[in-house]
Design a protein around this motif. Structure first.
Motif, PDB file in Angstrom:
ATOM      1  N   SER A  58      25.238  23.470  28.364  1.00  0.00           N
ATOM      2  CA  SER A  58      25.372  24.416  27.260  1.00  0.00           C
ATOM      3  C   SER A  58      26.499  25.395  27.578  1.00  0.00           C
ATOM      4  N   VAL A  59      27.121  25.907  26.547  1.00  0.00           N
ATOM      5  CA  VAL A  59      28.166  26.914  26.735  1.00  0.00           C
ATOM      6  C   VAL A  59      27.606  28.106  27.501  1.00  0.00           C
ATOM      7  N   GLN A  60      26.415  28.509  27.136  1.00  0.00           N
ATOM      8  CA  GLN A  60      25.796  29.668  27.780  1.00  0.00           C
ATOM      9  C   GLN A  60      25.535  29.390  29.260  1.00  0.00           C
ATOM     10  N   GLY A  61      25.104  28.167  29.579  1.00  0.00           N
ATOM     11  CA  GLY A  61      24.853  27.816  30.968  1.00  0.00           C
ATOM     12  C   GLY A  61      26.120  27.813  31.799  1.00  0.00           C
ATOM     13  N   MET A  62      27.182  27.258  31.256  1.00  0.00           N
ATOM     14  CA  MET A  62      28.451  27.238  31.984  1.00  0.00           C
ATOM     15  C   MET A  62      28.945  28.643  32.287  1.00  0.00           C
ATOM     16  N   ARG A  63      28.829  29.513  31.305  1.00  0.00           N
ATOM     17  CA  ARG A  63      29.345  30.868  31.468  1.00  0.00           C
ATOM     18  C   ARG A  63      28.463  31.722  32.381  1.00  0.00           C
ATOM     19  N   ALA A  64      27.212  31.279  32.587  1.00  0.00           N
ATOM     20  CA  ALA A  64      26.286  32.056  33.412  1.00  0.00           C
ATOM     21  C   ALA A  64      26.137  31.508  34.828  1.00  0.00           C
ATOM     22  N   LEU A  65      26.148  30.186  34.987  1.00  0.00           N
ATOM     23  CA  LEU A  65      25.819  29.585  36.277  1.00  0.00           C
ATOM     24  C   LEU A  65      27.003  29.493  37.224  1.00  0.00           C
ATOM     25  N   SER A  66      28.210  29.429  36.691  1.00  0.00           N
ATOM     26  CA  SER A  66      29.392  29.239  37.522  1.00  0.00           C
ATOM     27  C   SER A  66      30.168  30.543  37.652  1.00  0.00           C
ATOM     28  N   ASP A  67      30.604  30.847  38.868  1.00  0.00           N
ATOM     29  CA  ASP A  67      31.432  32.035  39.073  1.00  0.00           C
ATOM     30  C   ASP A  67      32.733  31.938  38.292  1.00  0.00           C
ATOM     31  N   ARG A  68      33.195  30.721  38.076  1.00  0.00           N
ATOM     32  CA  ARG A  68      34.425  30.492  37.326  1.00  0.00           C
ATOM     33  C   ARG A  68      34.167  30.275  35.836  1.00  0.00           C
ATOM     34  N   ALA A  69      32.889  30.263  35.428  1.00  0.00           N
ATOM     35  CA  ALA A  69      32.513  30.010  34.034  1.00  0.00           C
ATOM     36  C   ALA A  69      33.077  28.673  33.561  1.00  0.00           C
ATOM     37  N   GLU A  70      32.928  27.658  34.403  1.00  0.00           N
ATOM     38  CA  GLU A  70      33.500  26.351  34.106  1.00  0.00           C
ATOM     39  C   GLU A  70      32.398  25.294  34.071  1.00  0.00           C
ATOM     40  N   PRO A  71      32.696  24.134  33.511  1.00  0.00           N
ATOM     41  CA  PRO A  71      31.709  23.049  33.540  1.00  0.00           C
ATOM     42  C   PRO A  71      31.320  22.675  34.964  1.00  0.00           C
ATOM     43  N   LEU A  72      30.075  22.288  35.119  1.00  0.00           N
ATOM     44  CA  LEU A  72      29.552  21.958  36.432  1.00  0.00           C
ATOM     45  C   LEU A  72      30.351  20.847  37.107  1.00  0.00           C
ATOM     46  N   GLY A  73      30.774  19.886  36.332  1.00  0.00           N
ATOM     47  CA  GLY A  73      31.454  18.733  36.919  1.00  0.00           C
ATOM     48  C   GLY A  73      32.827  19.015  37.471  1.00  0.00           C
ATOM     49  N   TRP A  74      33.420  20.155  37.140  1.00  0.00           N
ATOM     50  CA  TRP A  74      34.760  20.435  37.639  1.00  0.00           C
ATOM     51  C   TRP A  74      34.787  20.556  39.158  1.00  0.00           C
ATOM     52  N   SER A  75      33.715  21.032  39.755  1.00  0.00           N
ATOM     53  CA  SER A  75      33.686  21.108  41.214  1.00  0.00           C
ATOM     54  C   SER A  75      33.715  19.706  41.812  1.00  0.00           C
ATOM     55  N   MET A  76      33.103  18.735  41.134  1.00  0.00           N
ATOM     56  CA  MET A  76      33.122  17.363  41.630  1.00  0.00           C
ATOM     57  C   MET A  76      34.506  16.748  41.464  1.00  0.00           C
ATOM     58  N   VAL A  77      35.231  17.171  40.441  1.00  0.00           N
ATOM     59  CA  VAL A  77      36.613  16.717  40.274  1.00  0.00           C
ATOM     60  C   VAL A  77      37.467  17.232  41.428  1.00  0.00           C
ATOM     61  N   ARG A  78      37.324  18.527  41.729  1.00  0.00           N
ATOM     62  CA  ARG A  78      38.121  19.125  42.793  1.00  0.00           C
ATOM     63  C   ARG A  78      37.766  18.550  44.166  1.00  0.00           C
ATOM     64  N   ASP A  79      36.455  18.460  44.448  1.00  0.00           N
ATOM     65  CA  ASP A  79      36.019  18.112  45.802  1.00  0.00           C
ATOM     66  C   ASP A  79      35.987  16.615  46.059  1.00  0.00           C
ATOM     67  N   ASN A  80      35.722  15.812  45.034  1.00  0.00           N
ATOM     68  CA  ASN A  80      35.519  14.373  45.232  1.00  0.00           C
ATOM     69  C   ASN A  80      36.542  13.510  44.510  1.00  0.00           C
ATOM     70  N   ASP A  81      37.413  14.150  43.730  1.00  0.00           N
ATOM     71  CA  ASP A  81      38.386  13.415  42.920  1.00  0.00           C
ATOM     72  C   ASP A  81      37.692  12.485  41.927  1.00  0.00           C
TER      73      ASP A  81
END
Length: 316
Positions: A58-81
């Motif tokens: 959810s938009v609200q979840g992304m903006r609340a759960l991430s320090d960067r206010a980004e989709p959860l999967g972006w960390s997997m893009v950065r860390d795991n390609d």
């Protein structure tokens, strides 16, 4: 490659909602696609490696759960390609929307999922429902669900009185009953707290071959937030995507709860409710000995010790 990395250094936190959405769209359009799906949903895809994680958020979840206010999967893009497809909702919609259905129908027709060697669908709560329901679009995928609902069709789950406003929503047409949609997956994992009665009842509806259930007792009704704060969700996603999540691996990862204050407080509260003073004392002493800062447990330990030293006249 350098151009691909730059957008992920952008911080979307503290932006007004309209600007946040615009910046997110600009980020993914440079290396994938962004599609608005009616008024309530959008899809954002980043193409990288041969593993695809499909997150429902959810938009609200992304903006609340991430320090960067980004989709959860972006960390997997950065860390795991990994590649990533985010299907997002504005509010809790359970993604029962013709535009979302049409997108998955189109991706099936276009062979979108055929381009990836492994695929993981992920979601929590209403998003967990959607991750299960739409996983049928990619047979052979893995699915990780946290506190998912099976359906909100009142003929099946009239006992769930949390989402009465959704009872007129169609949960019987295509991609409707989430447990049935898992029949085509390679393996699904369902995480829930058995103490949360309604979550446990929904989890029971997912009982079938190919579905492994993990009980996170006393973790409460916001398990995704706790797993994020414990910094273990990425490990669970990686193992689930590889089909390597089993009882032993889960137990190793979940040991992080032993130093997680939120979990420890809930366990102590449960022991106090049951008036299991001896166990409360043993737990409080253990936590105080293991953790540098545990003021709540120090106070509870002192209270019990004082009662034992100076018992009251009424026998407490």
């Amino acid at each position: 490659m350098q151009d691909q990395e730059i957008p992920f250094e952008s911080d979307l936190a503290d932006l007004p909602k309209a600007e946040w959405l615009s910046r997110l769209a600009q980020t993914v359009e440079k290396q994938g696609f962004f599609r608005q799906l009616g008024r309530k949903h959008f899809a954002a895809h980043i193409r990288r490696g041969e593993t695809l994680v499909v997150t429902f958020e959810s938009v609200q979840g992304m903006r609340a759960l991430s320090d960067r206010a980004e989709p959860l999967g972006w960390s997997m893009v950065r860390d795991n390609d990994w590649s990533h497809l985010c299907i997002a909702s504005d509010g809790d919609t359970w993604f029962r929307d013709r535009h979302v259905i049409a997108l998955f129908d189109q991706m099936i027709d276009d062979g979108f999922f055929d381009d990836f060697e492994s695929i993981l669908f992920y979601g929590a709560g209403p998003c967990g429902y959607a991750a299960a329901a739409y996983s049928v679009a990619a047979p052979g995928s893995h699915v990780l669900l946290i506190q998912p609902q099976a359906t909100l069709d009142p003929r099946v789950t009239e006992w769930d009185d949390r989402f009465i406003e959704m009872r007129r929503t169609d949960f019987t047409s295509r991609y409707g009953y989430a447990p049935d949609m898992l029949d085509a997956c390679a393996q699904a994992y369902v995480l829930y707290d058995p103490v949360e009665r309604l979550d446990a009842m929904h989890a029971a509806l997912f009982t079938r071959a190919g579905v492994t259930q993990y009980q996170l007792r006393n973790m409460g009704d916001a398990i995704q937030s706790d797993l994020v704060n414990m910094n273990v969700l990425p490990d669970l996603l990686e193992m689930a995507a590889e089909g390597a999540l089993d009882d032993l691996q889960f137990a190793k990862v979940y040991r992080a709860r032993r130093t997680y204050p939120g979990y420890l407080r809930r366990v102590m509260a449960a022991l106090d409710r049951d008036e299991r003073i001896d166990l409360t004392y043993m737990m409080a002493r253990n936590v105080v000995e293991r953790m540098k800062r545990a003021p709540r447990f120090q106070r509870r330990l002192a209270e019990i010790e004082a009662r034992r030293q100076f018992p009251s006249d009424d026998g407490d």
